[in-house]
Design a protein around this motif. Structure first.
Motif, short mmCIF file in Angstrom:
data_model
loop_
_atom_site.label_atom_id
_atom_site.label_comp_id
_atom_site.label_asym_id
_atom_site.label_seq_id
_atom_site.Cartn_x
_atom_site.Cartn_y
_atom_site.Cartn_z
N PHE A 190 -13.71 56.93 30.24
CA PHE A 190 -13.56 57.86 31.38
C PHE A 190 -14.16 57.30 32.66
O PHE A 190 -13.49 57.21 33.68
CB PHE A 190 -14.19 59.20 31.02
N PHE A 191 -15.44 56.89 32.61
CA PHE A 191 -16.07 56.41 33.85
C PHE A 191 -15.78 54.93 34.11
O PHE A 191 -15.78 54.50 35.25
CB PHE A 191 -17.58 56.60 33.78
N LEU A 243 -9.52 64.88 28.27
CA LEU A 243 -10.35 63.77 27.80
C LEU A 243 -11.85 64.04 27.98
O LEU A 243 -12.60 64.01 27.02
CB LEU A 243 -9.91 62.48 28.50
N PRO A 244 -12.28 64.37 29.22
CA PRO A 244 -13.72 64.67 29.34
C PRO A 244 -14.12 65.87 28.50
O PRO A 244 -15.22 65.90 27.95
CB PRO A 244 -13.92 64.93 30.83
N TRP A 245 -13.21 66.82 28.38
CA TRP A 245 -13.53 68.02 27.59
C TRP A 245 -13.84 67.63 26.14
O TRP A 245 -14.85 68.07 25.57
CB TRP A 245 -12.35 69.00 27.66
N LEU A 246 -13.00 66.80 25.56
CA LEU A 246 -13.20 66.42 24.16
C LEU A 246 -14.48 65.60 23.98
O LEU A 246 -15.25 65.83 23.04
CB LEU A 246 -11.99 65.62 23.65
N ILE A 247 -14.73 64.66 24.87
CA ILE A 247 -15.93 63.83 24.69
C ILE A 247 -17.19 64.67 24.89
O ILE A 247 -18.15 64.58 24.13
CB ILE A 247 -15.92 62.63 25.64
N TRP A 248 -17.17 65.52 25.90
CA TRP A 248 -18.33 66.36 26.13
C TRP A 248 -18.51 67.35 24.98
O TRP A 248 -19.63 67.71 24.64
CB TRP A 248 -18.24 67.11 27.46
N THR A 249 -17.40 67.77 24.38
CA THR A 249 -17.52 68.68 23.24
C THR A 249 -18.22 67.96 22.09
O THR A 249 -19.11 68.52 21.45
CB THR A 249 -16.14 69.16 22.79
#
Lengths: 357, 412
Positions: free
Chosen positions: A247-248, A53-59
């Protein structure tokens, strides 16, 4: 062999401007897409919501920065500040009762306005001067967030995000959050893939290579720079809002500090400027590797029964991670995306290129 | 070859057996997700060393309810997403008691801990209004909030002036970000209530340049200075105070001032300096001496000896004495295995618990997760810290007004 080129002819412009000119690339993209779609059923929830999840949003966020830095060639050191604008405006809008769909768009537009307003002033200067001006935006934003409780949410400077709901559906499960992130990242990726083959994308590249040369060609470089800033800020704003919403669950100034700006820039540079797959790989390296190396080192020292001081244990992964970045940039200064490209180019004609040797 | 396969099978079976045995004897585990590499390194090594030492001591004495305890220390580098990763990973491994010792990470974990029903200990960090147990069921900021601490500092100043603060001037020197800004509201309320004059002196981060701040302090001549800064900033402040001839006696620091800072200020120069604290400083506390005798004298300590001489080591002992005491009580009342629910219930039975004279006595209830918020003021006399007050918790009505006002906004 892996990338079969036989029978691939481009006889007209439409065919030549396809997103995937080689079927193998398309198949790979489809495979990755299907994997992404099936991930909630394949991966344990830990991997799903702590890594994927964080990977996709940060991408998605990194792709936005890549638009302005990789495509339009404008160094941006205040990207996290733009994300913060989006996150805070979207959450305030949602808390005010605006449906999330519109709240996200409000967040994106607010980022867009602030980001391009700043670009208006900043674009009178170029290169390193621009970088410093964007850095100033970051500091202004940090200051605003820590000094206006009305924006940042009281004396603890933490603003809780209301439950995310899209299309009348409350989203509360790990799978739901994941699909939201996946959908957004997919949307941004498709936009970026298409950008390459549009007039806009070509104009941006022309501006990047030499802005006054572009002006001679009839490309209004100032207009395109502003456009790049606005589009990238929109992506940043929505990504920031989704990061908090999925996420947060609450927004705090530290989540959008100058360190984060540098981190996103590092993701783009390590991944490769102007490379889409590079952004994916760069984010994975910068965001996920520290945690993974940390786990490996901690697990390794435990299973080997070594008595390592906790402090040393914390610093080993940092050293490994730093070394990894240096090594990758030494091997391929154009980043992980180019590294992937090299492998692809090699396999493109393999094994037939061996015949000549 | 076949023999080798057999040996391998036997080994792997033994491995499986021991793994199975470990599952049966599920130890009480504490997830210590700390920032050991970035912003909080002035305190985290000492605190985590204290946690590890305390766990070793308990295990040496037979564990809790006959089972060993385990402290799992992981680094999150003060990054919220790595803190969340640490939390999610450990909580799937059966950990239900967490501490982060980092405000940004604590904020990031809080919504998850509340939803998952995991106990989040957040002594001295995170949002202060979490002491309100009626709103924050699963969060236990045992120890003083910054609000309570500031109120106690004011109470101490009032005591110095025999209860009349009408012509007293108090300066508040603080890091200009949420950590430092937190006490402002309570100080302003108290200034109205007690009639003292309050001057604010924001210090820009990272606090290495304070020249402007202190020359302003010199002009304003406050009678006392309440200081909300960390680590090296104290040293910079002391240099500027000497330059501006402001006596050290006026300086009342937040609890984040340790022996390293004193050494950097200089033992002599620091004489008269005061700090608020919720633990007894110095190496003479009973628990530390027991750890010395049982562990360090046998070479079994979890880290270098000099770290144990730091006040933050005592802070760590205090924090984890509470954690393990609650586990012991949970095992006693509800038996093993300890669950999140039985653990939470046990935490709320703590009454006037001071870990054998190590810290301010705390009483945790279902409403007050802060344990009463007692602190005292100590003064550095050149060799040790001399208590200036008893353990006090003053103006709690004012503090709780602020707490309630803030906590009522959570979940809106």
């Amino acid at each position: 062999m892996f990338y079969r080129l036989s029978g691939v002819h481009h006889a007209n412009y439409v065919s030549d401007s396809r997103i995937f000119k080689v079927p193998a690339d398309r198949n790979l993209a489809i495979f990755v897409f299907l994997f992404g779609l099936a991930a909630p059923f394949l991966l344990p929830s830990l991997y799903l919501n702590s890594y994927m999840l964080p990977w996709l949003i940060w991408t998605a966020a990194a792709l936005g920065l890549n638009l302005v830095t990789g495509w339009a060639g404008q160094l941006h050191l205040g990207y996290a500040a733009v994300m913060a604008v989006g996150a805070y405006s979207a959450i305030h809008a949602a808390r005010f009762g605006v449906p999330w769909e519109f709240a996200l768009i409000i967040g994106g537009l607010a980022s867009s306005v602030i980001g391009s307003l700043f670009a208006f002033a900043a674009l009178r200067v170029k290169g390193l001067y621009l970088a410093l001006t964007t850095l100033a935006m970051q500091f202004v934003m940090d200051w605003v967030l820590t000094h206006s409780p009305a924006i940042s949410g009281g004396s603890h400077a933490s603003l809780q995000s209301p439950t995310l709901a899209l299309l009348g559906q409350d989203i509360t499960s790990d799978t739901g959050y994941y699909y939201v992130a996946f959908g957004w990242c997919l949307l941004v990726t498709i936009f970026m893939l298409n950008l390459k083959r549009t007039g806009l994308g070509r104009a941006l590249v022309a501006v990047r290579e030499k802005d006054f040369a572009a002006a001679i060609l009839g490309v209004n470089s100032f207009y395109y720079k502003i456009l790049a800033f606005a589009a990238s800020s929109f992506i940043a704003g929505v990504s920031g809002a989704l990061l908090v919403a999925t996420f947060f669950f609450l927004a705090a100034p530290e989540q959008f500090s100058v360190a984060v700006s540098i981190q996103v820039l590092a993701m783009v540079i390590v991944g490769g400027l102007g490379s889409i797959i590079g952004s994916y790989l760069g984010v994975a390296l910068i965001l996920l590797v520290p945690g993974l190396v940390n786990g490996i080192v901690a697990g390794g020292s435990q299973s080997l029964g070594m008595q390592i001081n906790v402090e040393t244990l914390a610093h080993i992964p940092n050293a490994v991670y730093g070394a990894l970045i240096v090594i990758i940039l030494l091997i391929e200064p154009l980043g992980l995306g180019k590294l992937y490209g090299n492998i692809r180019d090699y396999l493109m004609v393999w094994p037939f290129d061996q015949l000549r040797k | 070859m076949r023999q080798l396969t057999k040996v391998l099978t036997v080994i792997s079976m033994m491995g499986g057996l021991t793994a199975g045995a470990q599952v049966l004897a599920e130890p009480f585990k504490v997830g210590v997700c700390y920032d050991l590499s970035k912003a909080y390194t002035f305190a985290t090594p000492q605190v985590s060393q204290a946690a590890l030492d305390l766990a070793k001591l308990i295990n040496k004495k037979g564990g809790i309810g006959g089972e060993p305890v385990e402290v799992i220390v992981r680094d999150h580098g003060n990054e919220p997403q790595r803190g969340i990763e640490c939390y999610s990973k450990l909580s799937r491994e059966g950990v239900f008691v967490f501490d982060t010792l980092s405000t940004p990470v604590s904020l990031a974990i809080l919504p998850r801990a509340m939803a998952d029903g995991r106990v989040l200990m957040q002594s001295l960090v995170g949002r202060g209004d979490a002491v309100d147990g009626t709103v924050f069921d699963w969060v236990y900021p045992v120890g003083p909030t910054y609000w309570g601490q500031a109120a106690n500092d004011v109470a101490y100043i009032k005591q110095l002036h025999d209860g009349d603060m009408s012509d007293v001037k108090v300066g508040f020197v603080y890091f200009d970000y949420p950590f430092g800004q937190e006490p402002i509201e309570i100080l302003q309320t108290l200034s109205e209530k007690e009639g003292f004059e309050l001057d604010l002196y924001p210090v820009p981060l990272p606090g290495s340049d304070q020249a402007g701040v202190w020359s302003k302090v010199r002009r304003d001549k406050p009678d006392h200075l309440i200081v909300w800064m960390l680590g090296g900033a104290h040293v910079v402040a002391s240099k500027e105070m000497q330059r501006n001839r402001i006596p050290m006696e006026k300086y009342i620091s937040v609890n984040w001032l340790n022996e390293v800072d004193i050494a950097n200020i200089g033992n002599e120069a620091a004489i008269g300096l005061k700090r608020g604290t919720n633990v007894v400083g110095g190496p003479d506390v009973a628990l530390r001496q027991e750890i010395m005798a049982e562990l360090y004298d046998n070479g079994e300590g979890s880290g270098p000896l000099e770290k144990t001489e730091d006040v933050f080591y005592n802070t760590g002992l205090a924090m984890y004495s509470i954690v393990f005491e609650a586990a012991r009580r949970a095992a006693e009342t509800d038996g093993l295995p300890i669950t999140a629910v039985s653990y939470k219930a046990a935490l709320e039975t703590l009454e006037d618990y001071d870990a054998n004279g190590l810290m301010a006595p705390i009483t945790v209830t279902a409403d007050d997760h802060g344990g009463g918020g007692k602190t005292r003021i100590e003064m550095w006399d050149g060799e040790s810290w001399v208590p200036q007050t008893d353990w006090i918790s003053e103006y709690s009505d004012v503090v709780w007004d602020v707490v309630k006002e803030s906590s009522s906004k959570y979940g809106e």
